[in-house]
Design an enzyme around this catalytic site. Sequence first.
Site, mmCIF file in Angstrom:
data_model
loop_
_atom_site.group_PDB
_atom_site.id
_atom_site.type_symbol
_atom_site.label_atom_id
_atom_site.label_comp_id
_atom_site.label_asym_id
_atom_site.label_seq_id
_atom_site.Cartn_x
_atom_site.Cartn_y
_atom_site.Cartn_z
ATOM 1 N N GLY A 1 -1.531 -14.951 -0.520
ATOM 2 C CA GLY A 1 -2.611 -15.252 0.403
ATOM 3 C C GLY A 1 -3.706 -14.213 0.305
ATOM 4 N N PRO A 2 -4.822 -14.478 0.960
ATOM 5 C CG PRO A 2 -6.571 -15.644 1.921
ATOM 6 C CD PRO A 2 -5.100 -15.665 1.777
ATOM 7 N N PRO A 3 -6.361 -11.178 1.270
ATOM 8 C CG PRO A 3 -7.834 -9.721 0.200
ATOM 9 C CD PRO A 3 -7.561 -11.169 0.424
ATOM 10 N N GLY A 4 -5.366 -9.068 4.001
ATOM 11 C CA GLY A 4 -5.444 -8.947 5.457
ATOM 12 C C GLY A 4 -4.813 -10.087 6.218
ATOM 13 N N GLY B 1 -1.514 -10.359 6.602
ATOM 14 C CA GLY B 1 -0.226 -9.960 7.158
ATOM 15 C C GLY B 1 0.926 -9.924 6.174
ATOM 16 C CE LYS B 2 -1.172 -10.690 0.497
ATOM 17 N NZ LYS B 2 -2.409 -10.752 1.281
ATOM 18 C CB THR B 3 1.417 -5.122 3.847
ATOM 19 O OG1 THR B 3 0.592 -5.425 2.735
ATOM 20 C CG2 THR B 3 2.106 -3.805 3.633
ATOM 21 C CB SER C 1 -11.770 -27.518 -7.570
ATOM 22 O OG SER C 1 -12.467 -26.397 -7.096
ATOM 23 C CE LYS D 1 -11.015 -25.152 -3.455
ATOM 24 N NZ LYS D 1 -10.874 -26.148 -4.509
HETATM 25 P P1 ADP Z 1 -2.090 -7.963 3.627
HETATM 26 O O1 ADP Z 1 -0.897 -7.204 3.224
HETATM 27 O O2 ADP Z 1 -1.906 -9.433 3.583
HETATM 28 O O3 ADP Z 1 -3.345 -7.575 2.951
HETATM 29 P P2 ADP Z 1 -1.707 -6.634 6.153
HETATM 30 O O4 ADP Z 1 -0.272 -6.874 6.303
HETATM 31 O O5 ADP Z 1 -2.138 -5.280 5.749
HETATM 32 O O6 ADP Z 1 -2.353 -7.689 5.171
HETATM 33 O O7 ADP Z 1 -2.410 -7.060 7.514
HETATM 34 C C1 ADP Z 1 -3.645 -6.565 7.941
HETATM 35 C C2 ADP Z 1 -3.650 -6.416 9.439
HETATM 36 O O8 ADP Z 1 -3.635 -7.669 10.063
HETATM 37 C C3 ADP Z 1 -2.447 -5.674 9.966
HETATM 38 O O9 ADP Z 1 -2.865 -4.824 10.976
HETATM 39 C C4 ADP Z 1 -1.571 -6.768 10.518
HETATM 40 O O10 ADP Z 1 -0.756 -6.306 11.550
HETATM 41 C C5 ADP Z 1 -2.590 -7.778 11.010
HETATM 42 N N1 ADP Z 1 -2.077 -9.142 10.967
HETATM 43 C C6 ADP Z 1 -2.090 -9.978 9.920
HETATM 44 N N2 ADP Z 1 -1.547 -11.169 10.231
HETATM 45 C C7 ADP Z 1 -1.180 -11.098 11.530
HETATM 46 C C8 ADP Z 1 -0.577 -12.019 12.428
HETATM 47 N N3 ADP Z 1 -0.237 -13.252 12.058
HETATM 48 N N4 ADP Z 1 -0.343 -11.591 13.680
HETATM 49 C C9 ADP Z 1 -0.678 -10.353 14.056
HETATM 50 N N5 ADP Z 1 -1.280 -9.450 13.272
HETATM 51 C C10 ADP Z 1 -1.526 -9.798 12.004
#
Ligand code: ADP
Length: 814
Positions: free
Chosen positions: A368-371, A373-375, A693, A736
């Site tokens: 998925g896109p950055p940010g 919640g993957k990490t 696409s 999209k």
């Molecule tokens: P990624 O690894 O996908 O780039 P991160 O895990 O670093 O993203 O998430 C970025 C921020 O967004 C973190 O502070 C995370 O806790 C928050 N976040 C992402 N998804 C959610 C969610 N579904 N609910 C609560 N916080 C989220």
Amino acid sequence: MAPGAPPDSRPLLALSSTLLVPGQTLAVQMGAARNVALARALEVPGAEVIVAVARPVAESDPPVAREKGEASLAHLTGRVGVLCRAIERIEPAPETAQLTLHALRRVRIGAIDEQHAFPTAAMSAADETDGEDFVARELAARVLAGVDELAEAGVTLDAAVVPVLRAASDAPARLADLAAAYLGFRVEDRDEVIQRLSVVERLRFVTSRVEKEVARAQVAADVARNARTRVERHQREFFLRQQLRAIQSELGEGDPAERDADELAQRISDAQLPELVLREAKREAERLRALSAASTEHQMLRTYLDWVLAMPWTRTSGASHIELPHVESSLDERHWGLREAKERILEHLAVCELRGGEPSGPILCFVGPPGTGKTSLGEVIAQAMGRPFERFSVGGMRDEAEIRGHRRTYVGAMPGRIAQSLKRAGVRDPVLMVDEIDKMSTGLSPTGDPTAAMLEVLDPAHNHTFADHYLNLPLDLSGVLFLCTANNLFDIPGPLRDRLEVIRIAGYTAEEKVEIAWRYSLPKLFQQHGITDHDLQFTDEVLALLGSRYAREAGLRNFERHLASLMRKRARRKAAGELGAWVMDTARLEELLGPPPHAAPDADIDPAIGTVTGLAWTSEGGELMTIEALLIPGRGQLMVTGQLGDVMRESVDAALSYVRSRARDIGIADSEFVQSDLHVHFPAGAVPKDGPSAGVAVTLAIASAFSRRPVRRDIAVTGEVTLRGRILQVGGAKEKVLAAYRGGLREVLLPSLNATQDLRDLPAEVLRRVVFRGVGTMDEVLARALLPSADEHAVVVDDDASIVREGLGVLERD
Ligand code: ADP
């Protein structure tokens, strides 16, 4: 004794080829006139003479002396000679004499009288200085060891010599003298020994000579034995180091290198290493002992052993049991939504638990896109399972060695990322997150393919004996729970993708961002910034504005960054003493953060000729993409410009052919195609990866330009088109759709297959507010999106869409 000589003077016997040392008895033959005269004048037995070494005849000597071959003895004044007693005299031949002398002690030679038939010299006591006893003893031991080595190296010594020297081992001064006498020292060296009144100095000199002699003899022996020089050098070093140790222990210092080696050996036996590792570590530690602490090899080996000891070979986190309910509640506690992701994680862990904690089967991969919640999903999983969490990125990795490490022979070699992460984790069963697995470079690089190494790491059938080149010992990765993350599913190397169980996270809408902000981000950020909601107050409206016009992208990073920025501003004022709450409203937001970088969602949706809103997919999530087509008077030429000009060229060619084939139906006169040039432009902005696409959007734009019929701009389109106008499925539909929603569009045309497969998991809000139409042919798109030409504008397109919005939001085509 010469007549008139003072009582403390003695005849001076200057020899050129030999010298006695105290305690030695030797028959000395002499031919020099003054020495023969001296011998004859002596009262034998009993008379005393001083024996010293004369320097060879020199130019500066008087001519008479030169003629007789006898140098002047003036230089002997002040030097040390040996006082001897004459025991016997014989005259083996005319003009020669032989004196048997017994050497008594060292004496200091004073004024010399050379006026008579033989010289005499005044003498005074020459007192020895002892120096530190243990140093002398150490040196003496070295001399004796040298003697042994000489014997070993094949130097033939008189059978009596060794016992005589040994007998003197307790009297270092005497030992030095005897060694000088019996070990074949040249006369100059014997003289040097005689001159040294400090016993330690004397021994040092003797030691250096003996050792030089040993080295020489050894080299000679080596040559004879076909040069085993290296081994000898080690032996020599070993021998010297032993001496050093003895000295240090005498000084009460102890050898730090030795202590270090002992400590290391202890650590190795305490470390609970597996059999194979233990054997290797012990072997290398022994090798280390034999190396000089200053050598590079020593340092390299030492670093290696530190690595081996730091690896968690057997140490586990102790958390063998996975509490699924606990994991579930932890996931919910930290993450809003993500229903599917959470389900799949729990399923995966359930299998893991049933297998007794050993992860198996495919590896979970969050895409998925950055940010999004993957990490943090990974972190929560690790925390809830009670295991340490480590992550490393393989993005941009080109070299296999980054994963597997360099062989130890390389300068600066290090273990690979896997081993490094395990070391950091400190247990053999951590949760390891491999980031950016889609950005690893593939193909055969000359330094080895990192993908292949990664495959081995992630393969449960092989990873219990993962080979790190540096450690060169099998690492067992079977206990590690691997998780991967990627932005783009399609960029993950094929063979790797097969091993992964992909969980897609599409991104969040502004409404979801508001929700997440209230529940998760704000409490977290307030705490981090030392302020509370009494200091800074938000409203739904402001948060939505922030999510849609300041941080429009799919992920939450920017969104949280903006919130954090507001909090910092507030915190600063609070620290300066400002009380009361800041209530955020639109005006305040703009004042603090500047004007919003994104246009209001519903801007720019008036129908226009030749301008189409397409949907693009990028690793940042979905994006809106405007495509423009313009007719200009000309001769039927085609021009494609914009950042993706070349990539899109073929799409444009195909689209043009399709439009020409349907010209009549669309309302285009054939002549248009020869009288006009067509210019298609893709304005910069987001750079979509999947060119095809955009097919539907391009075709629509071209049809609109030629027919001069406006296109509805509140509709977003995506899809690939065949020459005959069939619409094919595309990737990233969910992202999209979210982009369209964030951009304020309320109708999306997308390939029917996408409509039935990809919309399942969209937020309810989106399903409720966006109309989805699955389309199978270009005709359907044209009918839907193309308005009548301006002159017939009165006729409004029918809008009787029979849309089903129930269930999972899968919508039928109308
Ligand atoms: P990624 O690894 O996908 O780039 P991160 O895990 O670093 O993203 O998430 C970025 C921020 O967004 C973190 O502070 C995370 O806790 C928050 N976040 C992402 N998804 C959610 C969610 N579904 N609910 C609560 N916080 C989220």
